[in-house]
Each structure stands twice: as structure tokens, then as C-alpha cells.
Design an enzyme around this catalytic site. Structure first.
Site, PDB file in Angstrom:
ATOM      1  N   LYS A 113      13.839 -30.313 -41.605  1.00 43.31           N
ATOM      2  CA  LYS A 113      13.845 -30.905 -40.261  1.00 43.31           C
ATOM      3  C   LYS A 113      14.689 -32.173 -40.232  1.00 43.31           C
ATOM      4  O   LYS A 113      15.345 -32.464 -39.237  1.00 43.31           O
ATOM      5  CB  LYS A 113      12.417 -31.212 -39.804  1.00 43.31           C
ATOM      6  N   LYS A 199      13.533 -17.797 -40.955  1.00 43.14           N
ATOM      7  CA  LYS A 199      12.263 -17.469 -40.300  1.00 43.14           C
ATOM      8  C   LYS A 199      12.368 -17.668 -38.782  1.00 43.14           C
ATOM      9  O   LYS A 199      13.146 -18.507 -38.311  1.00 43.14           O
ATOM     10  CB  LYS A 199      11.106 -18.274 -40.901  1.00 43.14           C
ATOM     11  N   LYS A 202      10.354 -21.965 -33.453  1.00 41.09           N
ATOM     12  CA  LYS A 202      10.421 -22.517 -32.097  1.00 41.09           C
ATOM     13  C   LYS A 202      11.646 -23.406 -31.939  1.00 41.09           C
ATOM     14  O   LYS A 202      12.127 -23.617 -30.840  1.00 41.09           O
ATOM     15  CB  LYS A 202       9.190 -23.386 -31.826  1.00 41.09           C
TER      16      LYS A 202
HETATM   17  P1  TYM Z   1       3.491 -24.626 -36.214  1.00 39.30           P
HETATM   18  O1  TYM Z   1       3.162 -24.886 -34.800  1.00 39.30           O
HETATM   19  O2  TYM Z   1       4.895 -24.835 -36.646  1.00 39.30           O
HETATM   20  O3  TYM Z   1       3.094 -23.141 -36.625  1.00 39.30           O
HETATM   21  C1  TYM Z   1       1.821 -22.629 -36.316  1.00 39.30           C
HETATM   22  C2  TYM Z   1       1.427 -21.508 -37.260  1.00 39.30           C
HETATM   23  O4  TYM Z   1       2.379 -20.439 -37.185  1.00 39.30           O
HETATM   24  C3  TYM Z   1       2.836 -20.111 -38.481  1.00 39.30           C
HETATM   25  N1  TYM Z   1       4.239 -19.686 -38.381  1.00 39.30           N
HETATM   26  C4  TYM Z   1       4.700 -18.515 -38.838  1.00 39.30           C
HETATM   27  N2  TYM Z   1       4.098 -17.480 -39.470  1.00 39.30           N
HETATM   28  C5  TYM Z   1       4.856 -16.405 -39.785  1.00 39.30           C
HETATM   29  N3  TYM Z   1       6.183 -16.308 -39.508  1.00 39.30           N
HETATM   30  C6  TYM Z   1       6.830 -17.309 -38.874  1.00 39.30           C
HETATM   31  N4  TYM Z   1       8.131 -17.205 -38.590  1.00 39.30           N
HETATM   32  C7  TYM Z   1       6.083 -18.487 -38.508  1.00 39.30           C
HETATM   33  N5  TYM Z   1       6.404 -19.647 -37.885  1.00 39.30           N
HETATM   34  C8  TYM Z   1       5.258 -20.370 -37.810  1.00 39.30           C
HETATM   35  C9  TYM Z   1       2.699 -21.390 -39.290  1.00 39.30           C
HETATM   36  O5  TYM Z   1       2.623 -21.119 -40.664  1.00 39.30           O
HETATM   37  C10 TYM Z   1       1.403 -21.961 -38.738  1.00 39.30           C
HETATM   38  O6  TYM Z   1       0.291 -21.374 -39.371  1.00 39.30           O
HETATM   39  N6  TYM Z   1       1.907 -27.825 -39.610  1.00 39.30           N
HETATM   40  C11 TYM Z   1       1.399 -26.744 -38.823  1.00 39.30           C
HETATM   41  C12 TYM Z   1       0.431 -27.210 -37.774  1.00 39.30           C
HETATM   42  C13 TYM Z   1      -0.786 -27.893 -38.312  1.00 39.30           C
HETATM   43  C14 TYM Z   1      -1.835 -27.293 -39.048  1.00 39.30           C
HETATM   44  C15 TYM Z   1      -2.774 -28.329 -39.290  1.00 39.30           C
HETATM   45  C16 TYM Z   1      -2.043 -25.997 -39.514  1.00 39.30           C
HETATM   46  C17 TYM Z   1      -1.119 -29.197 -38.140  1.00 39.30           C
HETATM   47  N7  TYM Z   1      -2.316 -29.482 -38.723  1.00 39.30           N
HETATM   48  C18 TYM Z   1      -3.951 -28.081 -40.010  1.00 39.30           C
HETATM   49  C19 TYM Z   1      -3.220 -25.768 -40.236  1.00 39.30           C
HETATM   50  C20 TYM Z   1      -4.153 -26.789 -40.472  1.00 39.30           C
HETATM   51  C21 TYM Z   1       2.587 -26.010 -38.207  1.00 39.30           C
HETATM   52  O7  TYM Z   1       3.604 -25.866 -38.774  1.00 39.30           O
HETATM   53  O8  TYM Z   1       2.473 -25.555 -36.988  1.00 39.30           O
END
Ligand code: TYM
Length: 336
Positions: A113, A199, A202
Site C-alpha cells: 500500500k 488478488k 477494492k
Molecule cells: P478488507 O476489508 O481488506 O477485507 C475483508 C476480508 O476480505 C478478505 N479478502 C479476500 N479474500 C479472498 N480473496 C480476495 N481477493 C480478498 N480480498 C479481501 C480479507 O482477507 C478479509 O478477511 N485488515 C482486514 C480488516 C480487519 C480485520 C480485523 C479482519 C480489521 N480488523 C480483525 C479480521 C479481524 C482487511 O483487510 O479487511
């Protein structure tokens, strides 16, 4: 015996895509009756990259509504907004002072990022995984269901908890519970529609790279029609030379609810012209009930507000207890 606890979250940045659904939320829904679950909308994480204050609140509502629309059931699960529970910020500060800087500098997502953003990198972006650790540790979570890309953050969370226990715990009384990641093999890494080696994300500038959960049937049709493929006839899994082929077959497998073997047999002699309409159809069908329910929930903001209000109260109760335990272990004078 009381149930084990699950915690997970998604950032309110734009619409959720198939990666978020298949990598995370679908799994939350499937296991929720076996656990005591907390699912938060992680809005504090959403400002670690430049954000628009005009859309943050609406995006937060949207994600909460999508949790419900995807099948999160309040009988088993609590839905809340991260910034509504101030213990998240407070524990982050305490953990910041215990986490070595070089642990954060090693984080792959930070590096990726930071490169994308050039000179505008905030301290918050570096600190993002400590806030995530606070999210998890505040709830004494046993399991954290996430996609593959969060594995390193989970390892860091475990390391931070172990360090706190080591420095401030008593032998038989750890301060923090060490959580386990829950990463399924299927759908843990959904790839971009325009490049099967990246991957689905968003933050990809191209809308064509992802299918959002709220895309209309026409948009889904267009995106799948134009998605990257290859000129080879006969579709197979696991060929490293054909990442797009593996990704699209995997999507089809999960969304159609078939086994890998069934899909391999069904598609072995197919060309893309035959396969793409099939994938389009199962995708539209899988998303339709989610979209219908989403509209219903978004039309009833009072209901959504009441869900979040109740969620806040339940989350606060657990989070504040853990925070007090940590402050006590660190030697703070109790609040007078
Ligand atoms: P975020 O919003 O980027 O992603 C949310 C969830 O979606 C999964 N994910 C994917 N899984 C499969 N293929 C993909 N291309 C893909 N893109 C995203 C992510 O692995 C995630 O599970 N840091 C976290 C948010 C967070 C969180 C937490 C998660 C903040 N605090 C505590 C668990 C526990 C995140 O990246 O969100």
C-alpha cells in the site's frame, strides 16, 4: 460449556466484492451457529489511506447491511461499528508501546500500500496491524476467519499477544488470549478478473477487475464477458501457466456449489464461449438473494441503527473488560 469466540471485520471502503464474500463473509455465515461471534465494520482502518468524509458514514451503513444481507444472524452474532467502541483505539495505543517498529515494517500489505501511495503514507497505515490486533484481542477471540491476505497480520497479532503475556502476565494467567486464524482453502484468494496473478481488490482502479456484491446482472455479464482468459480450449484447474483459468473455474465451483472434480469433468472439453455464460448465470443467481435482502435492509435505517446500537452495547461490555485487564497488568492506577 460456553462457545468459543469468533471476531472478524471488513473495511467500509467501497462495495464488497466476491473476494470479500468468498474469502471471509460466506465463511462467517457458515460457521456462525457454532460460535459466539463479533463482526465489526472497521471504520478506523478505513482512514489509514486518504478517504472521503462525505462517504464514510454511508459506506459504514452499507457494510453493516451487507453483513445482514449475506446471512449474518443476530441470534448468533453481534454486528457493530469499530469506532463506536472506544476501547479499540485505547488498546491500540497500549499495544503500540509494546510492539517493535521493525515488526510493522515487515508487513507485506504495508509495503504494497505504501508503494501505491507514494509520499502520502500516514503513520496510521504503518500502525494498521496493531489496530487489527486490538480488534481481535479485545474480544478474547479464539478464531479469526479471514482471507489468505490477512495471514501475516494474524501472525503479528499472535506475536503481540505473546509479548504482552511474556512481559506482563503471570505464569498461569496470561493477559491476552492467543487467537487462531481460520482460512479456508476454497475462496481464500480470489484473483482479479483482469489479471489472474493479482488478488481481487477494492483498491484496483479498474472496476472491470472485480465483481461487486451489488453489481447488476448486466454489469456482471459485461465483466465476465470481457474478463481476461487465454486461447486454449479445454479448461483445467491448477495449471500455473493459466492463472485466469484456475481462478474462473474456482469461482464457478464455489458459486455453483459443486466439487472440484465435478467442475473439472464438466469443463475439460469446454471453450470460453461455452463456459462464460455458465459462470455469469451462477454468479447472478448467487448474488440475487443478497441484493434483494440488502435493498430491504437499507430501506429501513431505523432497524439498521437499532442493530448497531445493540451491537455496540454488547461489544463494549466484552471489550471494556479486556481493556481493564490489560491496564491492570500494565500497572495503571484504576480510574477514580
Ligand atoms: P478488507 O476489508 O481488506 O477485507 C475483508 C476480508 O476480505 C478478505 N479478502 C479476500 N479474500 C479472498 N480473496 C480476495 N481477493 C480478498 N480480498 C479481501 C480479507 O482477507 C478479509 O478477511 N485488515 C482486514 C480488516 C480487519 C480485520 C480485523 C479482519 C480489521 N480488523 C480483525 C479480521 C479481524 C482487511 O483487510 O479487511
Amino acid at each position: 460449556m460456553s462457545k468459543q469466540r469468533v471476531l472478524s471485520g471488513v473495511q467500509p471502503t467501497g462495495n464488497l466484492h466476491l473476494g470479500n464474500y468468498l474469502g471471509a463473509i460466506r465463511n462467517w455465515v457458515e460457521i456462525q451457529d457454532q460460535y459466539d461471534n463479533f463482526f465489526c465494520v472497521v471504520d478506523l482502518h478505513a482512514i489509514t489511506v486518504p478517504h472521503d468524509p462525505k462517504t464514510l458514514a454511508d459506506d459504514t451503513y452499507k457494510i453493516a447491511a451487507l453483513y445482514l444481507a449475506c446471512g449474518i444472524d443476530l441470534q448468533y452474532s453481534t454486528i457493530f461499528v469499530q469506532s463506536h467502541v472506544t476501547a479499540h483505539s485505547e488498546l491500540t495505543w497500549l499495544l503500540n508501546c509494546i510492539t517493535p517498529l521493525n515488526w510493522l515494517e515487515r508487513m507485506i500489505q504495508f509495503k504494497e500500500k505504501a508503494i501505491k501511495q507514494g509520499e502520502n503514507v500516514s503513520v496510521g497505515l504503518l500502525d494498521y496491524p496493531v489496530l487489527m490486533a486490538a480488534d481481535i484481542l479485545l474480544y478474547d477471540a479464539d478464531k479469526v476467519p479471514v482471507g489468505e491476505d490477512q495471514k501475516q497480520h494474524l501472525e503479528l497479532t499472535r506475536d503481540i499477544a505473546a509479548r504482552v503475556n511474556d512481559k506482563f502476565g503471570k505464569k498461569k494467567e496470561p493477559v491476552l488470549k492467543i487467537p487462531d486464524p481460520l482460512i479456508r482453502t476454497e475462496g481464500a484468494r480470489v484473483m482479479s478478473l483482469t489479471d489472474g496473478t493479482k488478488k481481487m481488490s477494492k483498491s484496483d482502479p479498474s472496476e472491470m477487475s472485480r465483481i461487486s456484491l451489488l453489481d447488476s446482472p448486466d454489469e456482471i455479464k459485461k465483466k465476465i464477458k470481457r474478463c481476461k482468459t487465454d486461447p486454449i480450449k479445454g479448461l483445467v484447474f491448477d495449471d500455473p501457466q493459466r492463472p485466469e483459468c484456475h481462478n474462473l473455474l474456482s469461482l464457478y465451483q464455489i458459486l455453483a456449489g459443486k466439487t472440484k472434480q465435478e467442475v473439472a469433468t464438466e469443463c475439460q472439453d469446454m471453450g470460453w464461449g461455452q463456459f462464460k455464460p455458465l459462470l455469469t448465470e451462477v454468479t447472478i443467481e448467487a448474488l440475487k438473494p443478497i441484493q434483494d435482502k440488502y435493498k430491504e435492509i437499507m430501506d429501513n435505517k431505523d432497524y439498521l441503527n437499532s442493530v448497531l446500537q445493540e451491537g455496540k452495547a454488547k461489544a463494549e461490555e466484552v471489550a471494556n473488560t479486556t481493556l481493564s485487564r490489560v491496564k491492570d497488568a500494565l500497572g495503571y492506577l484504576p480510574s477514580l
